[in-house]
Design an enzyme around this catalytic site. Structure first.
Site, PDB file in Angstrom:
ATOM      1  N   GLY A   1       0.833  -1.194   0.000  1.00  0.00           N
ATOM      2  CA  GLY A   1       0.000   0.000   0.000  1.00  0.00           C
ATOM      3  C   GLY A   1       0.866   1.241   0.000  1.00  0.00           C
ATOM      4  O   GLY A   1       2.018   1.225  -0.439  1.00  0.00           O
ATOM      5  N   ARG A   2       0.316   2.326   0.540  1.00  0.00           N
ATOM      6  CA  ARG A   2       1.023   3.602   0.489  1.00  0.00           C
ATOM      7  C   ARG A   2       2.381   3.542   1.201  1.00  0.00           C
ATOM      8  O   ARG A   2       3.393   4.012   0.687  1.00  0.00           O
ATOM      9  CB  ARG A   2       0.158   4.696   1.119  1.00  0.00           C
TER      10      ARG A   2
ATOM     11  N   ARG B   1      -1.969  -8.947  -1.037  1.00  0.00           N
ATOM     12  CA  ARG B   1      -3.155  -9.796  -1.152  1.00  0.00           C
ATOM     13  C   ARG B   1      -3.815  -9.696  -2.522  1.00  0.00           C
ATOM     14  O   ARG B   1      -4.409 -10.650  -3.001  1.00  0.00           O
ATOM     15  CB  ARG B   1      -4.173  -9.428  -0.060  1.00  0.00           C
TER      16      ARG B   1
ATOM     17  N   THR C   1       6.843  -2.328  11.102  1.00  0.00           N
ATOM     18  CA  THR C   1       6.232  -1.057  11.492  1.00  0.00           C
ATOM     19  C   THR C   1       4.733  -1.099  11.236  1.00  0.00           C
ATOM     20  O   THR C   1       4.081  -0.062  11.178  1.00  0.00           O
ATOM     21  CB  THR C   1       6.844   0.126  10.708  1.00  0.00           C
TER      22      THR C   1
ATOM     23  N   ARG D   1       1.645  -3.726  12.533  1.00  0.00           N
ATOM     24  CA  ARG D   1       0.946  -3.956  13.793  1.00  0.00           C
ATOM     25  C   ARG D   1       1.620  -5.111  14.510  1.00  0.00           C
ATOM     26  O   ARG D   1       2.082  -6.065  13.877  1.00  0.00           O
ATOM     27  CB  ARG D   1      -0.538  -4.274  13.554  1.00  0.00           C
TER      28      ARG D   1
ATOM     29  N   GLU E   1       1.119  -4.083  23.193  1.00  0.00           N
ATOM     30  CA  GLU E   1       1.861  -2.917  23.676  1.00  0.00           C
ATOM     31  C   GLU E   1       0.969  -2.029  24.547  1.00  0.00           C
ATOM     32  O   GLU E   1      -0.244  -1.988  24.339  1.00  0.00           O
ATOM     33  CB  GLU E   1       2.434  -2.119  22.495  1.00  0.00           C
TER      34      GLU E   1
ATOM     35  N   HIS F   1       6.931   2.507  19.145  1.00  0.00           N
ATOM     36  CA  HIS F   1       5.850   2.891  18.228  1.00  0.00           C
ATOM     37  C   HIS F   1       6.020   4.341  17.759  1.00  0.00           C
ATOM     38  O   HIS F   1       5.147   5.197  17.966  1.00  0.00           O
ATOM     39  CB  HIS F   1       4.488   2.703  18.894  1.00  0.00           C
TER      40      HIS F   1
ATOM     41  N   GLY G   1       6.523   5.243  14.468  1.00  0.00           N
ATOM     42  CA  GLY G   1       6.384   5.320  13.011  1.00  0.00           C
ATOM     43  C   GLY G   1       5.951   6.676  12.483  1.00  0.00           C
ATOM     44  O   GLY G   1       6.546   7.210  11.546  1.00  0.00           O
TER      45      GLY G   1
END
Length: 323
Positions: free
Chosen positions: A157-158, A180, A240, A242, A271, A289, A291
């Site tokens: 994705g992006r 996918r 990065t 989940r 987390e 976390h 990102g």
């Protein structure tokens, strides 16, 4: 006409909070700590909109009420696996997210993790801070070259595409992709990327594997013992996406028995609680976390939430609706 009542579940950048307060009747969580399920249940009866983050688990019992006042959950973040979409949709509640605006910064952080684990930067810093460095020597903390290696990207994705741009155009890396659905040829061509048919095919062909797929039940433990065993013994895993995407027990075993070269994680299953088996590995880089943790990204995320709220309360379809 009264302003819509809005609950912000964590503190946001000051510029965004100020803009929210100009437009809406806003309640801030001044303690800046995760809300309990009972808090959400009460909020659902009181607020027209709730603005959650990844730290907020919104499902049962928060949604076990007959007629909620809340009409929209405007999520601060791109991922929304922490929201039970089935239960939310049964109440007619709209859910939005914040795509696009954090892609570059998250990809920057993924590349940072890749470089850190390859060049053993975390180990080196810990050694220096502990006063244990004895000086330069030819065999000290020898790492792995990054330039020219093969990077496998899971989820194109992006953010995955931004990661590919950095790796291919910045470091001359060969890009393999597992996604996918088919990726458009012109998108793959931007980084000379090749899409493979299965994750099992991808794993053994890469020097580095970077995860950028959605979380949630469908991808829970996507990276399990079987797939870790498919990796090269000197390959590295970067996450990065989940935390639940990786079986952390299986990863800790792979690190302990040297069946992979190392790993670098920005997200964790459960987390902020960290699996103690992971903490003990020197070949694991861990960040809390981070990102999207730049001023630019976090402000842009907040203003994107505001755009979705303005559209919704004006009777327009929110641009980032996900249900």
């Amino acid at each position: 006409m009264a302003k819509p009542r809005v609950l912000v579940t964590r503190r946001w950048p000051a510029a965004v909070e100020a803009r929210l307060s100009q437009i809406f009747d806003v309640q801030l969580n001044l303690a800046d700590k995760p809300l309990a399920p009972d808090d959400f249940l009460a909020a659902m009866r009181e607020y027209d909109a709730i603005l959650p983050t990844v730290t907020d688990r919104i499902g049962a019992p928060a949604l076990e009420l007959h007629r909620p006042q809340t009409r929209i959950l405007a999520n601060y973040g791109v991922g929304y696996s922490h929201i039970d979409l089935n239960r939310v949709s049964r109440h007619g509640i709209v859910v939005t997210n914040t795509p696009d605006v954090l892609s570059e910064c998250t990809a920057d952080l993924a590349m940072t993790l890749l470089l850190m684990v390859a060049r053993r930067a975390g180990e080196g810093e810990r050694e220096l801070r502990a006063g244990q460095w004895t000086g330069w020597r030819p065999t000290h903390l020898v790492g792995t070259k990054v330039s020219g290696k093969t990077l496998g990207i899971v989820g194109y994705g992006r953010i995955g595409q931004e990661m590919a741009r950095r790796a291919h155009h910045g470091f001359g890396m060969t890009i393999l992709v597992y996604n996918r659905s088919p990726v458009a040829p012109e998108v793959l061509a931007q980084c000379n990327a090749v899409q493979v048919d299965s994750l099992d095919e991808l794993m053994p062909r890469c020097d580095f594997i970077s995860l950028h797929c959605p979380g949630g039940a469908s991808n829970r433990h996507l990276i399990n013992a079987h797939r870790l065993n498919l990796m090269r013994p000197d390959a590295f895993l970067i996450n990065t996406a989940r935390g639940e995407v990786i079986d952390e027990t299986a990863l800790s075993h792979a690190l302990w028995f040297d069946s992979i070269g190392g790993a670098a994680l920005d997200v964790f299953d459960g987390e902020p609680n960290i699996n103690p088996q992971l903490r003990d590995s020197d070949r694991l880089v861990m960040l809390p976390h981070l990102g999207s943790a730049t001023r630019e990204a976090r402000e842009a995320m907040g203003f994107r939430v505001i755009q979705n709220l303005e559209d919704f309360f004006a009777g327009r379809e929110p641009r980032d609706r996900v249900n």
